[in-house]
Design an enzyme around this catalytic site. Sequence first.
Site, mmCIF file in Angstrom:
data_model
loop_
_atom_site.group_PDB
_atom_site.id
_atom_site.type_symbol
_atom_site.label_atom_id
_atom_site.label_comp_id
_atom_site.label_asym_id
_atom_site.label_seq_id
_atom_site.Cartn_x
_atom_site.Cartn_y
_atom_site.Cartn_z
ATOM 1 N N SER A 177 0.856 -1.191 0.000
ATOM 2 C CA SER A 177 0.000 0.000 0.000
ATOM 3 C C SER A 177 0.886 1.233 0.000
ATOM 4 C CB SER A 177 -0.877 0.008 1.248
ATOM 5 O OG SER A 177 -1.343 1.329 1.495
ATOM 6 N N HIS A 206 -1.306 -1.404 -4.098
ATOM 7 C CA HIS A 206 -2.586 -1.188 -3.414
ATOM 8 C C HIS A 206 -2.782 0.313 -3.198
ATOM 9 C CE1 HIS A 206 -5.799 -2.480 -0.561
ATOM 10 N NE2 HIS A 206 -5.407 -1.456 0.176
ATOM 11 N N HIS A 239 -8.583 0.253 -3.365
ATOM 12 C CA HIS A 239 -9.383 -0.078 -2.183
ATOM 13 C C HIS A 239 -10.213 1.158 -1.853
ATOM 14 C CE1 HIS A 239 -9.285 -1.045 2.438
ATOM 15 N NE2 HIS A 239 -10.499 -1.124 1.942
ATOM 16 N N MET A 259 -12.462 3.253 0.145
ATOM 17 C CA MET A 259 -13.050 3.499 1.469
ATOM 18 C C MET A 259 -13.835 4.792 1.357
ATOM 19 S SD MET A 259 -9.735 2.327 3.652
ATOM 20 C CE MET A 259 -8.715 2.514 2.193
ATOM 21 N N GLY A 288 -2.796 4.021 8.005
ATOM 22 C CA GLY A 288 -1.734 3.030 8.020
ATOM 23 C C GLY A 288 -1.097 2.985 9.397
ATOM 24 N N GLY A 289 -0.290 1.973 9.623
ATOM 25 C CA GLY A 289 0.501 1.903 10.852
ATOM 26 C C GLY A 289 -0.252 1.479 12.096
ATOM 27 N N ASP A 339 -5.644 -6.846 4.962
ATOM 28 C CA ASP A 339 -5.141 -5.469 4.883
ATOM 29 C C ASP A 339 -5.206 -4.838 6.262
ATOM 30 O OD1 ASP A 339 -4.515 -2.852 4.216
ATOM 31 O OD2 ASP A 339 -6.339 -2.505 3.033
ATOM 32 N N GLY A 342 -1.918 -3.744 9.297
ATOM 33 C CA GLY A 342 -1.009 -4.288 10.300
ATOM 34 C C GLY A 342 -0.278 -5.544 9.854
ATOM 35 N N GLY A 358 1.564 -1.834 4.154
ATOM 36 C CA GLY A 358 1.881 -0.427 3.921
ATOM 37 C C GLY A 358 3.122 -0.013 4.670
HETATM 38 C C1 DX5 Z 1 -5.965 1.229 6.008
HETATM 39 C C2 DX5 Z 1 -5.627 0.898 4.588
HETATM 40 C C3 DX5 Z 1 -4.438 0.047 4.459
HETATM 41 C C4 DX5 Z 1 -3.176 0.644 5.014
HETATM 42 C C5 DX5 Z 1 -2.325 -0.459 5.503
HETATM 43 O O1 DX5 Z 1 -7.243 1.724 6.088
HETATM 44 O O2 DX5 Z 1 -6.694 0.246 3.943
HETATM 45 O O3 DX5 Z 1 -4.249 -0.387 3.109
HETATM 46 O O4 DX5 Z 1 -2.430 1.374 4.082
HETATM 47 O O5 DX5 Z 1 -1.234 0.083 6.166
HETATM 48 P P1 DX5 Z 1 -0.452 -0.780 7.248
HETATM 49 O O6 DX5 Z 1 0.124 -1.956 6.491
HETATM 50 O O7 DX5 Z 1 0.564 0.148 7.745
HETATM 51 O O8 DX5 Z 1 -1.444 -1.204 8.272
HETATM 52 ZN ZN ZN Z 2 -6.229 -0.686 1.973
#
Ligand code: DX5
Ligand code: ZN
Length: 220
Positions: free
Chosen positions: A8, A31, A64, A66, A142-143, A173, A175, A195
């Site tokens: 991502s 992604h 993706h 959202m 993320g994170g 997707d 963590g 990500g």
């Molecule tokens: C969160 C996103 C993920 C995110 C994942 O809402 O859909 O794709 O980028 O990031 P990590 O891998 O850091 O959780």
């Molecule tokens: Zn995502």
Amino acid sequence: MGIQITPSILNADFAHLGDEVARIPSADWVHVDIMDNHFVPNLTFGPTMVEALAKATDLPLDAHLMIENPDREAAAYVEAGCRSVTFHVEASAAPVRLAREIRSLGARASMALKPATPIEPYADMLGELDMVLLMTVEPGFGGQKFLDLVLPKIRRTRELISRHGGDIWLQVDGGVSSETIERCAEAGADVFVAGSAVYTADDPDAMVGRLRDLAEEAAG
Ligand code: DX5
Ligand code: ZN
């Protein structure tokens, strides 16, 4: 299809997205997290940006969405060049119609579930889908820390897919890292979004390879 790694770019440097994507040549997909500040409390980019990114890389894009109204917006992401488009079932007014529309435009259709959304009510929809995305964090950022409580749902979804037959991919997707990917692979996931694990690594492409090795070994 086997194990696939889809980094991502949410935690990449948005001012240099073309260069950031060039750092992950061994990824299977890129992604792209589309957030509208309504379905989730964060805002990223829209179809124009995605179209520019599609032109900047040979890797296929996995969008993706959202967003609050995927029924209205999804087609624009196929037209922008995404080869796979994922909508949230919690946001779609007509998920069967939407999946059919995405496929009819030539992309893979995928349906995402937030951590607390059960898969069972959607078991009869599997024939309309090329992939199911199970969120392993609450979507938006993320994170975040991987939610182990989703593991039983990964197993149940893999069982439903096996019973249904066909090559439906199961993506996780949120963590996903070298600490958590094996659990997901053992439970039956085969497409892994990562990500921060990839983009905070000194060598992002080496991390893609490491995640792939761990998942392949855990999947047996
Ligand atoms: C969160 C996103 C993920 C995110 C994942 O809402 O859909 O794709 O980028 O990031 P990590 O891998 O850091 O959780
Ligand atoms: Zn995502």
